[in-house]
Scaffold this active site. Structure first.
Site, mmCIF file in Angstrom:
data_model
loop_
_atom_site.group_PDB
_atom_site.id
_atom_site.type_symbol
_atom_site.label_atom_id
_atom_site.label_comp_id
_atom_site.label_asym_id
_atom_site.label_seq_id
_atom_site.Cartn_x
_atom_site.Cartn_y
_atom_site.Cartn_z
ATOM 1 N N ARG A 84 41.310 44.359 40.822
ATOM 2 C CA ARG A 84 40.096 45.043 41.259
ATOM 3 C C ARG A 84 39.381 44.167 42.287
ATOM 4 O O ARG A 84 39.326 42.942 42.140
ATOM 5 C CB ARG A 84 39.196 45.264 40.046
ATOM 6 C CG ARG A 84 37.875 45.967 40.312
ATOM 7 C CD ARG A 84 38.067 47.419 40.625
ATOM 8 N NE ARG A 84 36.852 48.194 40.397
ATOM 9 C CZ ARG A 84 36.721 49.442 40.811
ATOM 10 N NH1 ARG A 84 37.687 50.057 41.468
ATOM 11 N NH2 ARG A 84 35.616 50.113 40.572
ATOM 12 N N THR A 112 41.889 58.299 45.293
ATOM 13 C CA THR A 112 42.827 57.383 44.642
ATOM 14 C C THR A 112 44.263 57.922 44.533
ATOM 15 O O THR A 112 44.532 59.063 44.866
ATOM 16 C CB THR A 112 42.287 56.991 43.248
ATOM 17 O OG1 THR A 112 41.055 56.346 43.441
ATOM 18 C CG2 THR A 112 43.160 56.117 42.442
ATOM 19 N N THR A 146 43.775 52.159 45.079
ATOM 20 C CA THR A 146 42.870 52.952 45.910
ATOM 21 C C THR A 146 42.186 52.104 46.966
ATOM 22 O O THR A 146 42.170 50.874 46.862
ATOM 23 C CB THR A 146 41.780 53.577 45.002
ATOM 24 O OG1 THR A 146 41.022 54.538 45.734
ATOM 25 C CG2 THR A 146 40.813 52.525 44.479
ATOM 26 N N ASN A 152 39.165 53.491 47.443
ATOM 27 C CA ASN A 152 38.016 54.268 47.002
ATOM 28 C C ASN A 152 37.964 55.608 47.725
ATOM 29 O O ASN A 152 38.836 56.429 47.503
ATOM 30 C CB ASN A 152 36.708 53.496 47.097
ATOM 31 C CG ASN A 152 35.629 54.108 46.201
ATOM 32 O OD1 ASN A 152 35.952 54.876 45.301
ATOM 33 N ND2 ASN A 152 34.376 53.782 46.419
ATOM 34 N N ASP A 205 30.986 51.687 43.580
ATOM 35 C CA ASP A 205 31.227 51.996 42.167
ATOM 36 C C ASP A 205 30.226 51.274 41.273
ATOM 37 O O ASP A 205 30.153 51.561 40.073
ATOM 38 C CB ASP A 205 32.650 51.595 41.748
ATOM 39 C CG ASP A 205 33.669 52.673 42.070
ATOM 40 O OD1 ASP A 205 33.284 53.715 42.624
ATOM 41 O OD2 ASP A 205 34.869 52.469 41.777
ATOM 42 N N SER A 210 37.131 53.678 36.901
ATOM 43 C CA SER A 210 37.719 54.676 36.002
ATOM 44 C C SER A 210 39.233 54.624 36.038
ATOM 45 O O SER A 210 39.901 55.350 35.286
ATOM 46 C CB SER A 210 37.275 56.077 36.402
ATOM 47 O OG SER A 210 35.886 56.171 36.343
ATOM 48 N N GLY A 238 41.169 60.525 41.063
ATOM 49 C CA GLY A 238 40.033 61.397 40.792
ATOM 50 C C GLY A 238 38.794 60.710 40.292
ATOM 51 O O GLY A 238 37.999 61.340 39.569
ATOM 52 N N GLY A 239 38.568 59.433 40.648
ATOM 53 C CA GLY A 239 37.332 58.752 40.288
ATOM 54 C C GLY A 239 37.023 58.927 38.816
ATOM 55 O O GLY A 239 37.883 58.741 37.942
HETATM 56 N N1 GLU Z 1 36.553 53.826 42.882
HETATM 57 C C1 GLU Z 1 37.157 54.664 41.834
HETATM 58 C C2 GLU Z 1 37.364 53.890 40.552
HETATM 59 O O1 GLU Z 1 37.720 52.745 40.576
HETATM 60 C C3 GLU Z 1 38.503 55.142 42.275
HETATM 61 C C4 GLU Z 1 38.391 55.878 43.571
HETATM 62 C C5 GLU Z 1 38.163 57.322 43.335
HETATM 63 O O2 GLU Z 1 39.033 57.911 42.744
HETATM 64 O O3 GLU Z 1 37.138 57.818 43.751
HETATM 65 O O4 GLU Z 1 37.204 54.431 39.527
#
Ligand code: GLU
Length: 630
Positions: A130, A432, A450, A452, A474, A499, A519-520
């Protein structure tokens, strides 16, 4: 109508409603002019993904398997397997190729989490790759200094300030060093070939470009790489080459990750982030980054123990914090363990799934952050006894969101709902990709990665051919009320809560399946729903993945795919249980209908795997095996 494995999507839905001075060691290599290789298709021109191959969502066979969003990327993974690499090498080959062919969701500018089953030791290990917030990050970095109010989510996400330390290459190098069979140089070769030969852009590529057009237009380097000379999306069928990224990968292959973390590429990233070169007249980019070369030098991907829960005789492993996937999927499964979903009326089972998600999400938002900075009560969140105190809140009617968090510290007693305010329901993206791979030795990798947003921050590192992430949004921008506790506020070196976090499930020590998704914030529910569809409702894994989905993230209404939203089951859930739904729609349908693009893999035993990609969502993905067999 698009079809999958002989079953139309409508039929699948009917099946269930459930789903910069260059250090001497790096030689004199320096950034070249931005790459721009869009061209109409010359007759007979070879490009990656040609030769009649087509994306197939399901493949069964031996020798290893790969599933991803994209054919070229999956082929890169198969190439790594075919050249003696293992599942870890295949995951890196697939991810690096995806950075070429779908640069909007992947590439060296981002980060991710890798969950690995090691056949030799029968262990599940994970790699936390990360992005860190630069050392200069502060809790108030996403608030307006004049008003003290949080910045707009989309506005902040468009800023170089939102870029975290790119951690993808460190993840790849760590995975290969600790668990791979080949080398970073070997694993990058397929991607280098695709970047050099080029590939044909498709409608999804065009839609993804559309979705981030103003941000891409704001940077000359992004325009040169990804847009026409008029600054518009490339026409479908364009041959896109990326010689800059090919050269970047070649330099990483030659010098290793230190070319980025302690070398010229890192200096270029810092320069791009802190002193972005923008298009004259653009108004999108306003807040430069705060990254230093020291942020890059000190970055390390870390091997972490997975989360673990038992569910219906399965050992379910996923990512620990700063990912919230393992704890939230785990808590929801613990809550659902108290019901016999498979024996209940469908509406009841789905009601329980939605409420278990709602409650788990409240706990996720209240307690999960970077455990190096905040205390995360992980064992409580994963405790069946804690889950029991949450389950008993589920009665006959949908709870009113935002529901307050429970108390995940022992003793676990009664039916708990803390009297504290619910954590803020934060905005999160919906982007992602997830890659699954397996090899002939039985190793399995599930890798969610990802940059993001689709297109990340929109900024291409000049001369290096890849987009930078905007992962730092995030973080929560401010606590819910002044002075309130919030585990997910920015700080120097801290990782934002994620997520992302695929699952690998074992039964009796033997791998059964893996599921991961894009899908965040909806990633968690996508994984959960596919898992329930498969384990409890006994759908085949491809059908479980294809089924219409609905996501409840402790919000007043659940986000439902159109096929679910219009179903009789949704109506029954409203009339019988008071569940409310919002139809997932957007300006660039079908791209953002519900972008929970998933991949999965089933270990069929005897060296056989079923590789599974999306049949329809985001244009469908690509599932491949080394040797197909019935
Ligand atoms: N930033 C999101 C996360 O780490 C993933 C990116 C997304 O799917 O929007 O959960």
């Amino acid at each position: 109508m698009r079809r999958w494995a002989g079953i139309s999507v409508a039929a699948a839905s009917a099946l269930t409603a459930v789903l910069l001075a260059v250090p001497a060691q790096f030689g004199a290599a320096s950034a070249q002019a931005p790459a721009h290789a869009a061209a109409p298709a010359p007759a007979g021109q070879a490009a990656a993904g040609q030769a009649g191959a087509a994306k197939e969502p399901v493949a069964v066979g031996t020798g290893g398997a790969v599933a991803s969003m994209d054919l070229d990327a999956s082929q890169a993974g198969i190439s790594a397997l075919s050249h003696g690499g293992n599942a870890i090498d295949a995951a890196v080959a697939t991810a690096s190729a995806l950075g070429v062919t779908i640069p909007f969701v992947a590439g060296p500018g981002g980060g991710g989490f890798m969950v690995i089953y090691l056949a030799k030791t029968h262990q599940v290990v994970t790699i936390d790759g990360r992005e860190n917030c630069p050392a200069a990050c502060t809790p108030g970095m996403f608030t307006d200094p004049k008003t003290g109010q949080p910045l707009g989510y989309d506005y902040a996400s468009d800023q170089p300030l939102a870029t975290g330390v790119p951690s993808m290459v460190a993840t790849w190098a760590t995975a290969i060093r600790d668990y791979g069979q080949a080398s970073l140089a070997a694993d990058l070769q397929p991607a280098i070939s695709v970047a050099q030969q080029g590939f044909r852009t498709d409608a999804d590529f065009q839609q993804l470009t559309e979705s981030e057009l103003p941000e891409l237009q704001a940077y000359p380097a992004s325009r040169a790489l990804l847009l026409t000379s008029a600054g518009q999306p490339l026409p479908v069928g364009s041959l896109l080459r990326n010689p800059d990224l090919a050269r970047t990968y070649q330099l990483l292959a030659r010098y290793g990750p230190s070319y980025l973390y302690n070398g010229p590429l890192g200096q270029a990233i810092v320069q791009a982030d802190d002193h972005p070169v923008t298009t004259p007249g653009q108004t999108v980019v306003q807040l430069p980054g705060i990254m230093t070369t020291n942020d890059l030098r000190t970055y390390q991907a870390r091997v972490l123990a997975p989360t673990h829960v038992r569910y219906r005789g399965l050992d379910v492993y996923s990512m620990a914090p700063p990912s919230s996937s393992g704890s939230t999927v785990g808590e929801a499964l613990n809550i659902l363990s108290g019901y016999n979903l498979g024996a209940e009326p469908q509406a009841t089972a789905l009601f329980q799934y939605l409420e278990a998600s709602r409650l788990s999400y409240a706990d996720r938002d209240a307690y999960v952050g970077d455990p190096r900075y905040v205390g995360v009560p992980l064992s409580g969140l994963l405790s069946p006894a804690f889950a029991a105190t949450r389950r008993c809140l589920i009665q006959q009617t949908a709870l009113t969101s935002p529901v307050a968090p429970g108390d995940p510290y022992p003793p676990y007693q009664g039916c708990q709902n803390q009297q504290t305010a619910a954590a803020p329901v934060t905005q999160e993206g919906l982007h992602t990709n997830n890659i699954v791979t397996a090899d002939k030795w039985g190793n399995i990798v599930a890798y969610t990665n990802t940059i993001n947003f689709f297109g990340g921050s929109g900024e291409t590192v000049p001369g290096y051919g890849f987009l930078l992430n905007n992962e730092m949004t995030d973080f929560d921008f401010a606590p819910p009320t002044a002075g309130a506790y919030d585990p997910n506020l920015p700080a120097g070196g801290k990782q934002p809560r994620s997520s992302m976090g695929p699952v690998i499930a074992l039964r009796g020590g033997t791998p059964v399946f893996s599921i991961g998704a894009a899908g965040g914030s909806t990633i968690i529910e996508t994984i959960l729903q596919i898992l329930i569809n498969y384990v409890d409702l006994r759908l085949s894994l491809p059908a479980a993945l294809a089924a219409p989905r609905v996501s409840q993230t402790n919000s007043a209404t659940s986000l439902a795919e159109p096929l679910f939203y219009t179903s009789a089951l949704a109506k029954q859930l409203t009339s019988q249980f008071g569940e409310q739904f919002t139809e997932a729609t957007g300006p660039i349908l079908p791209l953002d209908e519900y972008p929970g693009d998933a991949t999965a893999l089933q270990d069929l035993g005897g060296g056989r795997f079923e590789s599974i990609a999306e049949p329809v969502r985001l244009g469908g993905g690509s599932a491949l095996v080394v040797q197909p067999s019935p």
